[in-house]
Design a protein around this motif. Structure first.
Motif, PDB file in Angstrom:
ATOM      1  N   GLY A  98       0.805  -1.213   0.000  1.00 54.70           N
ATOM      2  CA  GLY A  98       0.000   0.000   0.000  1.00 54.70           C
ATOM      3  C   GLY A  98       0.837   1.261   0.000  1.00 54.70           C
ATOM      4  N   TYR A 100       1.134   3.932   2.293  1.00 58.79           N
ATOM      5  CA  TYR A 100       0.923   4.545   3.595  1.00 58.79           C
ATOM      6  C   TYR A 100       2.066   5.506   3.911  1.00 58.79           C
ATOM      7  N   GLU A 239      -2.786  -8.909   4.671  1.00 54.58           N
ATOM      8  CA  GLU A 239      -4.086  -8.290   4.943  1.00 54.58           C
ATOM      9  C   GLU A 239      -4.094  -7.626   6.322  1.00 54.58           C
ATOM     10  N   HIS A 242      -2.034  -4.395   6.470  1.00 52.95           N
ATOM     11  CA  HIS A 242      -2.742  -3.212   5.984  1.00 52.95           C
ATOM     12  C   HIS A 242      -3.501  -2.543   7.133  1.00 52.95           C
ATOM     13  N   LYS A 246      -2.701   1.265   8.697  1.00 53.94           N
ATOM     14  CA  LYS A 246      -3.695   2.335   8.731  1.00 53.94           C
ATOM     15  C   LYS A 246      -3.643   3.086  10.055  1.00 53.94           C
TER      16      LYS A 246
END
Length: 312
Positions: A98, A100, A239, A242, A246
């Motif tokens: 991702g 981030y 998964e 992630h 966040k």
């Protein structure tokens, strides 16, 4: 990626050993993964690889920091030529899924399960995870290999080698351990990190979240980061990572640990994790003062014939 030029090996049907070797070992004071402790200059990793080979593992993957790849290839990998195939992957702060935001002041990567994710493109079979600087013992690799061979072609079936807490203490100071809870069938239900565990006058005591001392029975099973996974673990871990990022991507010190992911998956009912009990004694170099004791214990095992005087 580095691949040892090893001959005549068919290892796809055998489990892989994944060695976490990216840590500096701040309390120990240097690159303890490369410290020669055996009678012929062997590192603790050398004994783990030797035990893994005779237990039937087919490949070794090391995760390291790219900055000491030259020393690692020269000191570590050169020993295993023609013994077992070896590969290297690198752990760094910016290798995350991702987009981030990362705090530019962060200095360390994201912990043990972040390190495990670095191997996802190299490992496609059941695999074990160990720390580079922990001495686990011959029997532990045997039970781990047996389990991983039994789950070839399966999914969602993991294991953890549980050590008696009394066999994991340091004479040089307090330690932290993941205390295991498990059901009547021997499957893990939860791991709780306990800090400041030490022997106080023959009693093993830890400090709880309220600052109170709590006694742990000698045979309480704890995690020493010796795990077995089927390869679906990589997908689950990414998964969960992630979700972690966040909330924590801009933190300076938050880390994504293996028990974080395993606890989550167990709580969600997605996987099982068998606790493999062992009476083996763990030892390692948590503190610099531990080194003489480790050298003595290895020499005693050599004297008893558990290991040859020169491994490779």
């Amino acid at each position: 990626m580095y691949l040892c030029a090893c001959k005549n090996y068919t290892y796809m049907s055998k489990p892989t050993l994944f060695v976490l070797a990216a840590g500096m070992g701040s309390r120990y004071g240097g690159l303890k993964q490369l410290d020669g402790l055996g009678p012929s200059g062997e590192t603790i990793m050398d004994y783990s690889i030797y035990d893994a080979i005779r237990a039937g593992f087919g490949k070794v993957v090391f995760v390291i920091r790219e900055s000491f790849v030259d020393d690692f290839e020269k000191v570590v990998l050169s020993k295993f030529k023609d013994k077992i195939p070896c590969e290297i992957c690198f752990q760094s702060i910016d290798k995350i899924p991702g987009n981030y935001p990362i705090n530019p002041k962060r200095e360390k990567p994201w912990g043990t399960n972040h390190a495990v994710l670095m191997g996802k493109d190299m490992i496609h079979e059941p695999f074990a995870v160990i720390n580079a600087d922990d001495f686990y013992g011959k029997e532990s690799f045997e039970v781990l290999a047996d389990f991983l061979n039994s789950v070839q072609g399966k999914q969602n079936q993991y294991c953890m080698v549980g050590y008696r807490v009394g066999n994991t203490l340091s004479e040089s100071g307090a330690v932290s351990r993941g205390v295991c809870e498990y059901n009547a069938e021997g499957y893990l239900t939860n791991i709780t990190e306990r800090t400041h565990i030490e022997d106080q006058g023959g009693k093993i005591v830890y400090t709880d979240e309220n600052g109170k001392d709590v006694i742990l029975p000698f045979n309480t099973l704890v995690s020493m980061n010796m795990w077995g996974f089927t390869p679906d673990y990589f997908t689950y871990s990414e998964e969960i990572f992630h979700t972690f990022l966040k909330e924590h991507s801009e933190d300076l010190k938050s880390e994504y640990y293996i028990p974080t992911a395993v606890n989550t998956l167990i709580a969600e009912g997605k996987v099982t994790c068998k606790v493999l009990d062992t009476t083996a004694s763990w030892f390692g170099v948590t503190y610099a003062e531990d080194r003489p004791q480790v050298v003595m214990k290895i020499n005693e095992l050599v004297r008893k014939g558990v290991y040859p005087e020169k491994l490779f």
